[in-house]
Scaffold this motif. Structure first.
Motif, PDB file in Angstrom:
ATOM      1  N   UNK A 123       0.776  -1.144  -0.096  1.00  0.00           N
ATOM      2  CA  UNK A 123       0.086  -0.028   0.243  1.00  0.00           C
ATOM      3  C   UNK A 123       0.776   1.153  -0.137  1.00  0.00           C
ATOM      4  N   UNK A 124       0.466   2.203  -0.666  1.00  0.00           N
ATOM      5  CA  UNK A 124       1.133   3.545  -0.673  1.00  0.00           C
ATOM      6  C   UNK A 124       2.278   3.667  -1.353  1.00  0.00           C
ATOM      7  N   UNK A 125       2.803   2.583  -2.322  1.00  0.00           N
ATOM      8  CA  UNK A 125       3.996   2.326  -2.802  1.00  0.00           C
ATOM      9  C   UNK A 125       5.040   2.024  -1.698  1.00  0.00           C
ATOM     10  N   UNK A 126       4.962   1.559  -0.558  1.00  0.00           N
ATOM     11  CA  UNK A 126       5.913   1.419   0.573  1.00  0.00           C
ATOM     12  C   UNK A 126       6.621   0.248   0.746  1.00  0.00           C
ATOM     13  N   UNK A 127       7.190   0.061   1.706  1.00  0.00           N
ATOM     14  CA  UNK A 127       7.814  -1.383   1.910  1.00  0.00           C
ATOM     15  C   UNK A 127       6.843  -2.442   2.474  1.00  0.00           C
ATOM     16  N   UNK A 128       6.058  -1.841   3.235  1.00  0.00           N
ATOM     17  CA  UNK A 128       4.828  -2.732   4.260  1.00  0.00           C
ATOM     18  C   UNK A 128       4.427  -3.549   2.896  1.00  0.00           C
ATOM     19  N   UNK A 129       4.228  -4.929   3.546  1.00  0.00           N
ATOM     20  CA  UNK A 129       3.551  -5.868   2.604  1.00  0.00           C
ATOM     21  C   UNK A 129       2.345  -6.310   3.325  1.00  0.00           C
ATOM     22  N   UNK A 130       1.095  -6.292   2.669  1.00  0.00           N
ATOM     23  CA  UNK A 130      -0.133  -6.700   3.146  1.00  0.00           C
ATOM     24  C   UNK A 130      -0.555  -8.062   2.207  1.00  0.00           C
ATOM     25  N   UNK A 131      -0.952  -8.909   2.939  1.00  0.00           N
ATOM     26  CA  UNK A 131      -1.365 -10.151   2.004  1.00  0.00           C
ATOM     27  C   UNK A 131      -3.029 -10.122   1.989  1.00  0.00           C
ATOM     28  N   UNK A 132      -3.373 -10.576   0.833  1.00  0.00           N
ATOM     29  CA  UNK A 132      -5.081 -10.698   0.766  1.00  0.00           C
ATOM     30  C   UNK A 132      -5.333 -12.113   1.139  1.00  0.00           C
TER      31      UNK A 132
END
Length: 71
Positions: free
Chosen positions: A40-49
């Motif tokens: 999200x927001x072109x960041x480093x954090x990854x969120x899995x769906x």
């Protein structure tokens, strides 16, 4: 459709894989960015769906998604 977004640690708890295995072996070979996870927001954090990962575990690969992993 409402999606459930999970951190690597939360996904690890759900699928009983070590978080390092998810990051180092599954991400970008089995789990594809834009399909199974987002940044999200072109960041480093990854969120899995979660819904997409659960579908993959139950049904296998969709023919529309190219397999990127090696043998």
């Amino acid at each position: 459709m409402n999606y459930t977004y999970l951190t690597t640690e939360e996904l690890s708890d759900r699928i009983k894989y070590d978080s390092r295995t998810i990051r180092n072996q599954l991400k970008d070979s089995v789990l594809i960015e834009g399909v199974h996870y987002i940044r999200p927001f072109n960041g480093r954090k990854i969120l899995f769906i979660w819904q997409k990962i659960e579908e993959l575990m139950l049904n296998g690969y969709d023919d529309d998604i190219p397999f990127v992993g090696g043998a």
